[in-house]
Structures are given as C-alpha cells and as structure tokens.
Design an enzyme around this catalytic site. Sequence first.
Site, PDB file in Angstrom:
ATOM      1  CB  ILE A 338      50.957  52.702  38.029  1.00  0.00           C
ATOM      2  CG1 ILE A 338      51.871  51.778  39.015  1.00  0.00           C
ATOM      3  CG2 ILE A 338      51.754  54.083  37.696  1.00  0.00           C
ATOM      4  CD1 ILE A 338      53.092  51.648  38.638  1.00  0.00           C
ATOM      5  N   GLY A 339      49.373  54.932  39.581  1.00  0.00           N
ATOM      6  CA  GLY A 339      49.143  55.840  40.789  1.00  0.00           C
ATOM      7  C   GLY A 339      47.885  55.772  41.217  1.00  0.00           C
ATOM      8  NE  ARG A 413      44.838  38.753  38.799  1.00  0.00           N
ATOM      9  CZ  ARG A 413      43.622  38.896  38.400  1.00  0.00           C
ATOM     10  NH1 ARG A 413      43.260  38.402  37.352  1.00  0.00           N
ATOM     11  NH2 ARG A 413      42.983  40.178  38.882  1.00  0.00           N
ATOM     12  CD  GLN A 752      12.744  37.335  24.502  1.00  0.00           C
ATOM     13  OE1 GLN A 752      13.403  37.733  25.550  1.00  0.00           O
ATOM     14  NE2 GLN A 752      12.600  36.479  24.019  1.00  0.00           N
ATOM     15  CD  GLU A1240      14.365  28.369  24.383  1.00  0.00           C
ATOM     16  OE1 GLU A1240      13.960  28.934  25.362  1.00  0.00           O
ATOM     17  OE2 GLU A1240      13.451  27.693  23.457  1.00  0.00           O
TER      18      GLU A1240
END
Length: 1312
Positions: A338-339, A413, A752, A1240
């Site tokens: 937290i700090g 948020r 590939q 694909e």
Amino acid sequence: MSLVFAINGQRFELDLSSVDPSTTLLEFLRYQTSFKSVKLSCGEGGCGACVVLLSKYDPVVQNVEDFTVSSCLTLLCSVNHCSITTSEGLGNSRDGFHSIHNRFSGFHASQCGFCTPGMSVSLFSALLDADKSKSSQFTALEAEKAVSGNLCRCTGYRPIVDACKSFASDVDIEDLGFNSFCKKGASSCMTLPRFDSEKRICTFPEFLKDEIKSADSGMYRWCSPASVEELQSLLEACKANTHGVSMKLVAGNTGTGYYKDERELNYDKYIDLTRIPELQEIRETQNGVEIGAAVTISKVITALKEIRVSPKVEKMLEKLATHMEKIAARFIRNFGSIGGNLVMAQRRQFPSDMATILLAAGAIVNIMSSPRGLEKLALEEFLQRSPLEAHDLVLSIEIPFPHYQSLLFETFRAAPRPQGSALAYLNAAFLAEVKETMVINCRLAFGAYGTKHAIMCKEVEEFLAGKVITENVLYEAITLLGNIVVPQDGTSNPSYRKSLAPGFLFKFFHTLTLKEQPSNGYHLDPSKPLPMVSSSQHVPVNNEYYPVGDPVTKSGASLQASGEAVYVDDIPSPKNCLYGAFIYSTKPSARIKSIHFKESAVPDGALAIISCKDVPTGGQNVGTKTGFGSEPLFAEEFTVNVGECIALVVADTQRHTDSAANLAVVEYETEDLEPPILSMEDAVNKASLFDIFPFLYPQQVGDTSKGMAEADHRILSSEIRLGSQYFFYMETQTALAVPDEDNSIVVYCSSQTPQYVHSTVAACLGIPENNVRVITRRVGGGFGGKAIKAMPVATACAVAANKLQRPVRIYVNRKTDMIMTGGRHPMKITYSVGFTSTGKITALELEILIDVEATLGLSMVIPSNIIGALKKYNWGALSFDIKLCKTNLLSRAIMRAPGDVQGTYIAEAIIENVASSLSLEVDTIRKINLHTYESLALFYKDGAGEPHEYTLSSMWDKIGVSSNFEERVSTVREFNKSNIWKKRGISRVPITYQVSMFATPGRVSVLGDGTIVVEVGGIELGQGLWTKVKQMTGYALGLLQCDGTEELLDKIRVVQSDTLSMVQGNFTGGSTTSEGSCAAVRLCCETLVERLKPLVERSGGPISWNKLISQAYAQSVNLSASDLYTPADTPTRYLNYGVAVEVDLVTGQTTVLQTDILYDCGKSLNPAVDLGQIEGAFVQGLGFFMLEEYITDPEGLVVTDSTWTYKIPTVDTIPRQFNVEILNSGCHEKRVLSSKASGEPPLLLAASVHCATREAVKEARKQLRTWKGEEEGSGSTFQLPVPATMPVVKELCGLDVVESYLEWKLRANSRL
Ligand SMILES: Cc1cc2nc3c(=O)[nH]c(=O)nc-3n(C[C@H](O)[C@H](O)[C@H](O)COP(=O)(O)OP(=O)(O)OC[C@H]3O[C@@H](n4cnc5c(N)ncnc54)[C@H](O)[C@@H]3O)c2cc1C
Ligand code: FES
Ligand code: FES
C-alpha cells in the site's frame, strides 16, 4: 552473510556479497538453475507467465504463508528464507504430473503452452488458499478469478476457466465444457485427477525452517533492517556518506514494472522494508485502522473485509477492498504494498487507484523524513507536497471510520478490463453523509485521468453540502465538475476521461432523486460482478478413421503445463554464450551518422556492435528471403522506417545486452533527403506503390456500371479506415546460433518458416546451404508474426555468432518486439454501393489502399484475401482497385487471417450502411444478399466446390434456430425499451474463407522397439499439429491390423523440425499445415504398410506390432519412409462458414453476453483441437475488433508498446456465454480425410461482436436524439471504428449523455 532459500524443495545458498541486489528472481531461476517453467513474456508484471508460489514461514506462530508473485519483478534478495514453488515443482514427467497439469491437458486448455505453467501456479495457489481457509471452499467464482490476471493468446480462456472450475465444489463436471474426462452423453465420467489436500505438496521444506534467523546485512548492498530504528540509522549513514550513496527503499519492487528506469539504476544500497514489524502491522484503533506501509495490497484487502465495526462502516471498507481487488493482478497485489503504491503516486504521478479511494475515505499518512522527523499528514496534503526524497519513509496509513448516521460510499473506475489488470481511464470515490435526500457533507475524489495526483473536488463538495439532491442540483454540480476534472495536455482520450466524471457523480447521487429504487435501468452498484463464463459445445466425434477424428488431448499438454516443454530460450546456454539485443531506428528515412553509447563509455559487459559491416565477405546483407524477394538485415547508410534493425549489440549477459541497447545512441541526419512517406495517401500521390503479381490480383465480377444503373439507391464514396493489430504471442522472437566445425552453423529459432530461415542465414553468411542447420522444436505462439519476422532475428544471431565465433542468443524484449515486428496491415477503403429499395445489392465498387511499409514481405497475398472474404455476399457485380502503398511507416507482417478479417469487416460495414440508409434491419439485408450456389460459383469459381458443399445458407437458418435468434431479437428490443442506461445489440454474421494447401514433407521411421518417430515440415505453434500428425500416423499404420495397433498412438513421437533432416519444410501458416503434414505422413505410412504387408501376410495369423517390427528388422525391411505431399490434384481452395451472435452494451463498456458459433469443420481431424482453434481465434478477433489499439506516433514509432498500454483480451472480456457447435459436414472427399481448416477463419466471426455493438450504439443514439429534441433519423448513419474501445463507444453514445438526460428531465419538469 548468506542468502538462503529453497526452490522446489532444493536448497540454495548464495554469498550476499556476490549477489547483485537488482537481480530478479526470474533471472536467477532462468539463468542459474535448471528450472524452466518460469517464462519471461513481458517482464513488467502484466502477463503472469513468470508467476511462482512464494512461501514464508513465521517461526513464532509456526505458520506457512503461500502466495503467488511475479518473479520478473521480485528481487532475488527479497526471497531470503523463503521457499519458491514453480510449476515443475508441483509435478513433472519424472515424478508424475500434478492433477492441475492433467486437468489442463484433459480440458484441452493448453495450446502453445507458454502461459500454462503460470496459469497452473496461479490455480494451485487459489486451491491452496481455499484448502487452508477452513470456512470457505473453492468455488466456481474463485476458480474464474484464479487466473484473471494471466494472459493467454491462444485458447480464448474458456477451456482454462473450465479446467479451473473443475476443482470447484459448486460445479458439476457435466456442466463444464468439452473435456476428455467426461464425454457428453456418456453414462458416467472418469474420475478426475484429484487435488489432494492430504498429500499436499510441501511448499516450505523443514530444513529451511531451522535456518530462519534475523539478518545483519548492513554492510552489504542489500540491507534488511529489522526495526525502524535500524532503518533510521541506515538512512542516516547513507545521507552522511560524503561520497554520495545512492539508495532505494524496496518493498515489493513491483513499481519497477511501470518505472523501468528504476531497474537500470544500479543503486549503491537497496533497503528492504519487508522485515520491519512496524511496517507490517495492521492495527485497529478507536477511530479507524492503521496499516503499515509495507503491508501488501492483498493483506489490506483481507483485513478490510474482516473488520467488524458497524454495518455502514463495514460496507465502506468492503467497497474499498473490492476496488483494491481491481488493482493489477493478484500476483502483483500479493507483493506490492500500500505504501509503495502511494509513494509512486506522490513521487512520480502514478495513476493510482489507491490514492483516489483513500482520499475519499479521508486517509492519513504517517511519514518520517529528515529534517522534519515524524509527521501525520492528510493524504491530500501528502500528495500535494513536493516529491518525497529517496530517504523519506512512509510508515503507515490510517483509514478513519466515519460515524455518520447515514453514510453513502462508493468507488468507481473505468478501465479496458472490468476486473482489473488495466490502469483506469478515470477512477473516483465518493463519501457522503446524507439525511434522506439531503447531503450534509461529502468528499469527492477523482484520479488517474491525466492529473498530477488524485484530487478532491472542493468546489463541488461545498456546493453540495446542505443541499437536497434534485435533478437541478445534480446538473449544477456536474457543470461545476466539468471545469475541475480536466486532463493534462498530452493525456490520451482526454474528452472521454473528462466525460466519465459526471457519469460517476450522477450514478452516486442519482438514486437520492428517485422516489423508488429503479428495478432496472441503472445499476447503482458498480461493483456488481460480471456474470461468470459458461459455455456449451456440440462437437461431433467421427470414428471412421480412428484415431483420426477422436478428440485426443494435445500431445505434450501436461509437459507444457509443468513447464518442462522446451522452447528456444529454455535450451541451456552453451559455454561462452553471448547475448544480443537490437538497436532499431527511431527515425524514418534518415541518414545514419553514427552509433555510439551514451556518455561514450562502453557499457558493462558489452563486447561488440554488429552491423551491416559484419556481414562476411561473400555474404549479402539479407534478413529475409522468400519467393517474393529478399530484404536487408541491417540498415546500411539510410534508415527506411522506424523499428528497422540498425545493429545488434552483443554482451556477456542478457541484462548487460539490454542495458547496452538502451544506452546506444544513433545519430541521424535528414538534410537533403526526401521527406518520408507517412501516409497511404502520400504514397499514392508520389506513386510509391508495389506491383501486385497479376496471378495474385483477384478477379472482378460482373459489370458494376450496369449494376449501379439498375440500383434504386446509391451510397457514393463512403470511407472506412482499419488499423493494425500486434501478434502478442507470449514468447517473443528468439534464436540461438552456435558456430560449428568447418564454417557451419546451427541455429535454434522460434519460427514458422525454418526452411526460409535456413536459406536466409546461408545467403547472409555466404556459405552453402548444407553448412546451415535450423532447428525448431516448438513455438510459443506465432499467429503469422514468426513467419517473415523471425528470419532477421535468427540471421542477426547467426551473423554475430559467426563474427565472434561464440554462441549468441537473442530473446527480444516485449517493447522491442512490439516496435520491430509490427502487425496487421492498416488500410483505407472507399466504396460506392448500389442497391434496390428492398435491400438487394446490385453493385459494389471499392478502392482499397493498404499500408505495406517499405518492404513487401508476404503482403502480396493481402488483396486476394480481402476480396476472398468480402465475396461472402452476392454484391451483384464487384469491381475494385487495390493498391499496396510503400510508406516509411511501421513494419507490417501478415497476421492470422491476413486481409480476410478486414474483408469480412468491410462487407459487414457496407451491409450496415445499406440497412441504415433504408431504415431496415441489418439481419434482413444480410439474408437477402447471401449467395445462392449459382452466385457463389460466379464469385468463387472453382473454390465454390460442389453444390452440396455449400452449407452457408442452411447454417444461417440453423444458427437462427439453435441460438433462438428471433426470440432474442425481441428480448433485446424489450430490454432497450425499458433500460435507459444500458443498451443491447444482437447480430449474426456469416463468413466464408478460402485457404490454400501447400507442398509439405513428412517422414515416418519405426525403431527397433516398435516406437515410431515422425518428422514433418510443419511446426507446432500450439495449433495441435503434432497431435493430428500422431493420430494420422496411428490411423495409417493401424491399417496393418496387427495386434496392438490400437496402442500405436502411445508409441509415436513427433520430433522437432530440423532443416537438414527434413528439407522443403515450406512454411507453417494459412491454417492448412496440419492437414498438409497429415497428408504427407499418410503417404509415408502407406509406403511402410506396403513394405510390411507381405510380412503380415506371411505370418499366417495375428501378429503383434512389436513382433512384426522385429521381423522387419531381421529381414532388413526399410522402416523409414519419407514423402512430399503436393496438393496439385486436389482443389486448393475451399470455404468455411460460421455465424456468431449477441453483445450487451453498458455506457462505454461492452460486455459480450452471449456468442453462438456454428462452424463447418468438415470431418474434423481432432474436434478438441479444432474447438480450441475456433474459440482462440474468435477471442483474438474480439481483441482486434474491440480492444487492441496498436498506436504509433506520426513517424511510425509504436506508442502502445507494453502490457500497460496494449490490451489483449483477458478472462473478463470473453463472452459470458460461449457456445460453439462444430458442424460435421463431412462430404469433402478430396481433402485430407474430408477435414476443413479451423486456425484462422473463426477469427472473422468476431466481427459479429462489433456489429452487435453498433446495434446497441444505434439504440443509445436514438435515445440521445430524443433527449436532445433532435429529429428522428438525424445522425442514424454513423461509423463505429475498429477497435470499438470504451472511449470510441462512449463518444458515439454521447460524451454528454448524462448532461443531456438531465437537461431533458429539467425541461420536462419545467413544463409540468
Ligand atoms: C502490472 C501492474 C499493474 C498495476 N495496476 C495498478 C492499478 O490498476 N492501480 C493502482 O493503483 N496500482 C496499480 N499498480 C501499482 C501497484 O499497486 C504498485 O506497483 C505497488 O503497490 C507498489 O508496491 P511495492 O511494494 O511493490 O513498491 P516498490 O516497487 O517496492 O516501491 C515503489 C516506490 O516506492 C518507494 N517506497 C516503497 N515503500 C516505501 C515506503 N514505505 N516509504 C517510502 N518509499 C517507499 C520505493 O523506493 C519505490 O520508489 C500496478 C502495478 C503493476 C506491476
Ligand atoms: S513476465 Fe512477469 S508478469 Fe509477464
Ligand atoms: S496456450 Fe496460452 S498463450 Fe499459448
């Protein structure tokens, strides 16, 4: 003093004086141990590939605490007296795999496998937590959260989620997705491999417990003070040192994931804060809770949830905790403090969530600084102060408990990923004391929107204090807010960020204005959880060619999960190995004046800068060589584009080479040079275009002038722009080159296209091809990015190794990979379309500009791919002009479904435009324009196949029924009518896809013990090629019908590709390599069967496989057969079809509620593998259409160059209900056992998400027009850009949507 720790039960002891304290745990694991499972993918805490379990023992309470951390950010010295467990520590091939590994395998949840060890450890930790916590069991929700911060680019997450859920107590395995434990329809399921808590892995070995003692390390660079006093004297000593000692306070060190410069700084002292009890304490006081600064965020979350005060305060603490759960991923929160978070916000303007929410909660910070000493500051004052000095210490944070009669508290948020692991565009937290509808006082905090630090909105707070909340008051408050929440110059999406603030404030106070709580419309609670992922799969299993067609688990999946599977960077570095890092250009079209290091000093360990001058005599400066030509390896006198390879710096370690590359300075000069071409339009104006080979230029269809003349309506010169997408394979580009005797070289690379790497290396070094050997075992994800773009990496490695006559390895870091590799081709499309009043399209004319950058690569295939996918509809007549623009922009490469994905999108955009202009339903226009077989044959010629093979129109109807399309359309309509703040859309989209088959080699050899070794030209990229090849071998040799052939599958091993052993390997891509490799193997097996058949016949009765092979050996039968499959006599093209539906839209944030895919796989070679390909490709497409912004500056330098800015889908962004049905059309006799490709085409189906989002936006805009009093129909035609990110969607729905609503209400009220 020693550093003592354990890894997988093994003891390690290091002399602290010899350890560089900036060494990370990952560096130690990967470079100094034999453990391989920890993978490096991002190096910044953003992916989870490097996750390990860290266990600490507390001798006082005799308790072991276990939690995950990202080893790429954790410093090695931090793990003193700790134990580390990696995935191979959970189980492995020697001692037996862990049940987690087996379940990942059985649920088909590992493809390339690069993410799987990290996933396994994350899941293990979650299971351990549940196991230890007596009160709770491991639930499906926990299971989904367990891997929420881990990235996977292959699977689409659904099978991973199911593998995790299979451990949950509230889940029935029969409700989970397709797996090998429980076959649908089977009367019972196999017993799942158990997570056995009794026989739990010992995460903290006994021997280490006895070694825990306090450390006196003050004299070393790494110091671990045991009290604040000790720390204080250390700090004072540092300050007093007249030589100026640089120092850093370290808690979790996760801050270096964002502030990478802090890694480069080699501090004199690192002071560890985690062993100081005062900084680790959580103390409840009378008025609140005080949390030590070094307490991890995870511990803060747990503590806040456990505090018992009053229901109102508890609710507030719960909300703070829930918000904190969205900070980073669990493996960061477990170590990040937290700090540390607040210091980052205070000192370096980090867009912190913690600062904003604690600001609203009225937190107080206790700090110790000199000369001021101890101070207690309101967080606001702390943030406003000048940045903390290096030796200033945050001691603790106090969160007061507000004792109000009526308390409202909420946090907000907006971020690209709803569950966290993404910085917020804006965050906010509000606390208010209210009396009925009156605000007595409030605290309103906003942050992360492009501000120095989180702020309190004093003016608005003062304005609201004492006011009864009415729509009028809210409107005024929001107007005031508009002048306060203003992003700084240079912030991305400023107007979007600004627009979120009124929305959040409105959400918070709005319910006070209502007489009753809304039943729907607005969900006031923003922490409302996302629905969990659920799915269904209909997968036909076809046993005609058994074991082909069987959904066997992926070959090596457990090995991948345990992390033992070897990728290029896992090959141990040979003796004397050096490391290379690229120096790339940052200026297009410039003269290179010089390359040198900053401050002119040679950086530590740097040995050489390899450039075009180092290409040996007789060799050529060539980095890629394909049938389309060759391209240079290193820039020579001039750069062409940004990201171009200028040189390779070589050093003795990876760390040194990375620092040296960062310190390299290239001086450029642009005087007297032509300005670079930085846009497609500019390229056209300057006639800077590539020629397209005529045979690759697609064919026009019919007469468009005639079609246009027949049209009732025309849309003329409408424009579409499409951007790029980065591959984001988890394993970045990598190679290892080892010089060998007689001027030869061995190159291991992740490629590939090993065959092309081979010829490029030979050409560059000027040596015969038989002096080069290229070996590729497996690739950690390729998606096209390791076709052309892997060649220069391997070649540069080879040049360096050749020059220095030492092994050299390159493992490109994520940022460099993102800048140098490039991605999909951006394009600009201008079209004119003619159509009748019923929506039948009569003609389509297109002008397409494709940004190819300066080198062509394989871009020549893009035009025909675009048109191939676009022709899925009957356009009546079709004409086009396609230009490949040669620009000086970022490098481009073919990416999964190259051109096809854009083609399908262009078609949908046109259809939507036609529907809008006729005010007709888009679905109707799609249906009207689907092909008949006759029109299909006109558009696709021989690719159309036989009439019975045309399944698209029947699939269109089928998905309509199976997904309840019509009913859901009505439900969506109803939903939209009764919801103001949420709109839904639904869409179904067809696709067609053409693929080509290539010549592919194979070899099958039978060894003396009857085991079989198979080599193929294709590379295992995660697509399951080896698995299918094994099945084909099993099938084809099984035709001998020996006893025991049914167990053949277990005897088969597919081995790495070796270009000297298997020539003509061709390239792996285009979705058909598995089929081609299977076909080649089948030919080999046919030869072997021919040779073995006489022996079987002579045996006169049943003969076992092993006996047959012994006899064959005795009689010198040739048991190795190789062949080359050439697809000449089969159709080289065919079509795949599929449809997908539904999305839900929350203002700005889209949630894919349900997707239904119906996919024609022919007779699938392995339905489990194909299912994985379908889901994975779909989610990758979802990334392209909805999330991934691959942005460059005007000169082409990538700006979104990290996991912080480039967001691929995570578990929380995939469809909540994900249904896939594989259609077994099975009537394609000329193809490899009637199969169709799956790698694909399904990516294109994700266009449906975009289309559905557009429908939802359309509804939102309609409503906005009513509020604004605008005319019906105005603004109904609009374009939704790709990707449709939150800012894009919100902008189209109205940035001022809240203001407009309130104005509308106020107008209505005034009329009453
Ligand atoms: C991938 C990722 C995603 C993240 N996402 C988010 C997010 O969405 N929202 C959000 O708010 N945060 C986010 N964070 C930030 C995260 O919360 C911080 O990195 C973490 O809290 C820092 O704590 P640490 O202990 O690791 O600090 P460290 O890295 O150890 O320290 C950070 C800085 O603070 C100094 N420091 C540390 N403790 C003290 C102290 N007690 N006194 C004085 N100086 C000190 C250090 O010297 C250093 O300069 C993210 C981080 C990562 C890596
Ligand atoms: S490599 Fe550590 S989180 Fe990505
Ligand atoms: S299997 Fe997850 S990244 Fe490849």
